[in-house]
Enzyme design. Structure first.
Site, PDB file in Angstrom:
ATOM      1  N   TYR A 182       0.844  -1.190   0.000  1.00  0.00           N
ATOM      2  CA  TYR A 182       0.000   0.000   0.000  1.00  0.00           C
ATOM      3  C   TYR A 182       0.885   1.248   0.000  1.00  0.00           C
ATOM      4  CZ  TYR A 182      -4.133  -2.876   0.667  1.00  0.00           C
ATOM      5  OH  TYR A 182      -5.143  -3.787   0.482  1.00  0.00           O
ATOM      6  N   ARG A 230       1.434  -2.469  10.863  1.00  0.00           N
ATOM      7  CA  ARG A 230       1.236  -3.622   9.978  1.00  0.00           C
ATOM      8  C   ARG A 230       2.474  -3.723   9.095  1.00  0.00           C
ATOM      9  NH1 ARG A 230      -1.283  -8.197   9.085  1.00  0.00           N
ATOM     10  NH2 ARG A 230      -3.086  -8.303   7.709  1.00  0.00           N
ATOM     11  N   ARG A 342      -9.933 -14.678   8.416  1.00  0.00           N
ATOM     12  CA  ARG A 342     -11.105 -15.344   7.857  1.00  0.00           C
ATOM     13  C   ARG A 342     -11.687 -16.397   8.787  1.00  0.00           C
ATOM     14  NH1 ARG A 342      -8.304 -17.184   2.590  1.00  0.00           N
ATOM     15  NH2 ARG A 342      -6.504 -16.847   3.935  1.00  0.00           N
ATOM     16  N   GLU A 434     -30.038 -39.103   1.520  1.00  0.00           N
ATOM     17  CA  GLU A 434     -28.932 -39.074   0.572  1.00  0.00           C
ATOM     18  C   GLU A 434     -28.830 -40.439  -0.112  1.00  0.00           C
ATOM     19  OE1 GLU A 434     -25.823 -38.861  -1.805  1.00  0.00           O
ATOM     20  OE2 GLU A 434     -26.713 -37.086  -0.874  1.00  0.00           O
TER      21      GLU A 434
END
Length: 668
Positions: A182, A230, A342, A434
């Site tokens: 960045y 960071r 995540r 199933e």
């Protein structure tokens, strides 16, 4: 209660701020969730509060720009602290109050800008950079070089934003970012910084920008207010817009480890209270956002080196959502704190589940990026493939139904399992049928390659959840229309999935021909020379798996590039898979079709009608799937409250299957 992972749950201090455990929520962009004036929406507040309720010790927010004049983003693209400070303090203040109620600390991540990696579609002005260099997304656009005065203004804005953070009740700030390439990082990397003023030159001079930022913040709000950086320890830049793979021998053109360690010592001396460390750059985006093909804990060898040269805490992410691995990293001294990104999108209660010995109940991340960053590329808000409520926690929560109903789910793939799970959580009596001998649908074969083991973890999670919810599971039972009518359920969810598509090609019925599904399930074996018809995600992943076994693999694709049809494969996943295919010797022919499968191989025809032959021992079909709607069509005018979901509606991806299962299960 006995806590199995003791190191994870020890308190830690960053500066003088004590955090109750060593688990942080890694900073991730709240794509599509900011208000038009750059503040936090109610969805953002609910999103972070849910992770605080789940036990997270420290939340590091999405990037919040410190200025929107020098690099002008379109309204609402990302939060901006200084556009409407009073409103920002009001909305962020509500966030910090609620998070603090759960004993969680929260840092505001402050960004100086995106620079060369800003997507032109998000900008209202020419992209900027330390020097006149090409934009990453559109190299035909040259970035405008920032003036010395503009950089100094950004330093000033950073201190103003930190003061706003204090007023809003944040416990510290994280500077975004001397990582991932960045704007701030571009100043520190010689490849991108060709300046002749105080912000360019040798390493110490290129670090002037981040040094001035931390000093300006400390001067304005006090030395005890924590400021974390960071920080990428290695960029993995092989060349402009080209990344380096794990284990690949290449010359680093960005920041290498030795320069990073030297920089870290200088930055610690300047006043930074910690490093939130990782690796990568946009040029090697599959490091900064590791997909399924990256190993869990991929940054740990790098952070171990960083810890040898700094005394302040080192936070590390990099697919560390497996509790055993996170605990081991702390025990080995590879980090002081674990950041989970995540893994907290998939399961906001990760921390509490680990603490209470319920690790098997943690919903796993499958490394697909479809629901998080992939949605950003589609212009849609942040969410998660396996957790549809992510980013809309309150409005999309699962509540008990006013009346318990009998729900029949037909098909045990992920769409059917998700519908059954959610319907059971609603309090319904659920039976799942199933026709095969196991649950999972096409995800069973998708999980076969070693690099897709997380798909297998997802299937085990579903089995655990359905068992605890007492869903009746009937395997080896194919459902007929008469059987459904005999059972007379209140609602029927058809999730019968899909079958492999078989193209109309001469010789397609030869013994040497198989489908991806049958190959992965072991019903057929591949010979030494393999041709795969179809260059979508399934064909490419199968090609990699076979090449890693030493097979000679060629992909035949009718389009002009691989993985271009249907739902877009997220950028970092696609680029890493393409690079891995090259590294493992996979060949591919685009704008080419198979005319015939012969005894010796295949006959091909190009876009320009040139014919050629290619020897092959095995031909694998990876041309997609066809929806199985036979049962649904037989029932559609006979059964009320009938639903069609997942691949049986239209073959797509895991996200579509799970999201439809969630929606329908929640609506009954």
């Amino acid at each position: 209660m006995v806590v199995a992972y003791t190191r994870l749950f020890e308190p830690i201090k960053i500066g003088k701020v004590e955090i109750k455990n060593k688990i942080a929520m890694a900073p991730m962009g709240v794509l599509g969730l900011a208000t038009q004036d750059g503040c936090f929406s109610k969805r953002v507040v609910d999103y972070y509060v849910e992770r605080a309720k789940g036990g997270t010790g420290l939340i590091i927010t999405s990037v919040t720009k410190v200025d929107n004049e020098i690099e002008r983003f379109k309204a609402g693209a990302v939060p901006v602290a200084t556009v409407n400070p009073l409103h920002f303090i009001a909305t962020a203040g509500e966030l910090t109050e609620r998070v603090h109620a759960y004993g969680t600390k929260i840092f505001l991540q402050l960004g100086m800008g995106f620079g060369r990696v800003a997507a032109p579609i998000l900008l209202e002005s020419q992209p900027v950079a330390p020097s006149a260099i090409p934009n990453f997304w559109d190299p035909s656009i040259t970035c405008r070089e920032l003036t010395t005065a503009e950089v100094e203004t950004l330093v000033q804005r950073a201190s103003e934003a930190a003061e706003i953070a204090v007023e809003a009740g944040f416990d510290g700030v994280e500077i975004h970012a001397m990582h991932e390439g960045y704007l701030l990082d571009q100043f520190t990397i010689a490849l991108f910084n060709r300046r002749g003023d105080k912000y360019g030159g040798a390493l110490e001079d290129r670090l002037t920008f981040p040094i001035e930022i931390v000093r300006a913040i400390k001067d304005r709000v006090g030395k005890d207010f924590p400021v974390v950086l960071r920080f990428s320890i290695k960029n993995y830049i092989k060349d402009w817009r080209q990344g380096g793979l794990p284990g690949e021998n290449f010359q680093e053109k960005g920041r290498d480890v030795e320069e990073a360690l030297a920089a870290a010592k200088i930055l610690e001396g300047a006043g930074y209270d910690g490093f939130d460390a990782d690796a990568g750059s946009y040029d090697a985006w599959y490091w900064a956002h590791p997909p399924v093909y990256q190993k869990h804990g991929c940054y740990l060898p790098l952070t171990q080196r960083l810890k040898e040269v700094v005394k302040v805490p080192v936070i590390v992410a990099g697919r560390l959502e497996i509790p055993e691995l996170a605990e081991e990293a702390l025990v080995k001294g590879q980090a002081d704190m674990i950041a989970i990104g995540r893994g907290l999108l998939t399961d906001p209660y990760w921390v509490n589940k680990v603490m209470t010995g319920r690790s098997k109940n943690i919903r796993p991340c499958i490394g697909c990026h479809d629901g998080c960053l992939g949605r950003g590329f589609l212009g849609r808000p942040l969410s998660c493939t396996v957790n549809p409520a992510c980013g809309r926690e309150e409005e999309y929560a699962i509540d008990r139904a006013p009346e318990a109903k009998q729900v029949m789910v037909i098909g045990g793939g992920v769409a059917g399992m998700e519908a059954a799970r959610v319907a059971a959580l609603r309090g319904h009596r659920v039976s799942l049928y199933e026709k095969s001998d196991r649950l999972g649908g096409h995800v069973v074969e998708a999980a076969v390659p070693d690099f897709k083991a997380d798909d297998g973890r997802l299937l085990e999670w579903y089995k655990t959840e359905l068992g605890e919810l007492q869903v009746e599971i009937h395997l080896n039972q194919e459902v007929t229309p008469d059987f459904v009518q005999q059972q007379n359920p209140d609602a029927v969810i058809v999730a019968t999935g899909s079958t492999p598509a078989i193209p109309d090609i001469a010789g397609i019925n030869k013994d040497k021909v198989t489908t991806v599904s049958d190959l992965l399930l072991g019903k057929k074996q591949a010979g030494g020379r393999v041709v795969i018809i179809g260059g979508g995600l399934a064909g490419c992943e199968t090609a990699l798996w076979l090449a890693q076994q030493g097979k000679d693999v060629t992909i035949i694709e009718i389009l002009d590039d691989l993985m271009r049809a249907g739902i877009p494969v997220p950028y970092m996943n696609r680029m890493m898979l393409l690079d891995l295919l090259k590294m493992n010797g996979v060949k591919w022919l685009t704008e080419t079709s198979v005319l015939e499968v012969t005894d010796d191989g295949v006959t091909l025809i190009s876009k320009t009608y040139q014919r050629s032959t290619l020897p092959a021992d095995t031909v694998i079909l990876a041309v997609g799937f066809a929806a199985d709607q036979r049962l649904y069509n037989a029932l559609r005018d006979k059964i009320p409250n009938l639903y069609l979901i997942g691949d049986s509606r239209e073959p797509r991806n895991i996200l579509a299957a799970i999201w439809e299962g969630y929606e329908v299960g929640r609506g009954i």
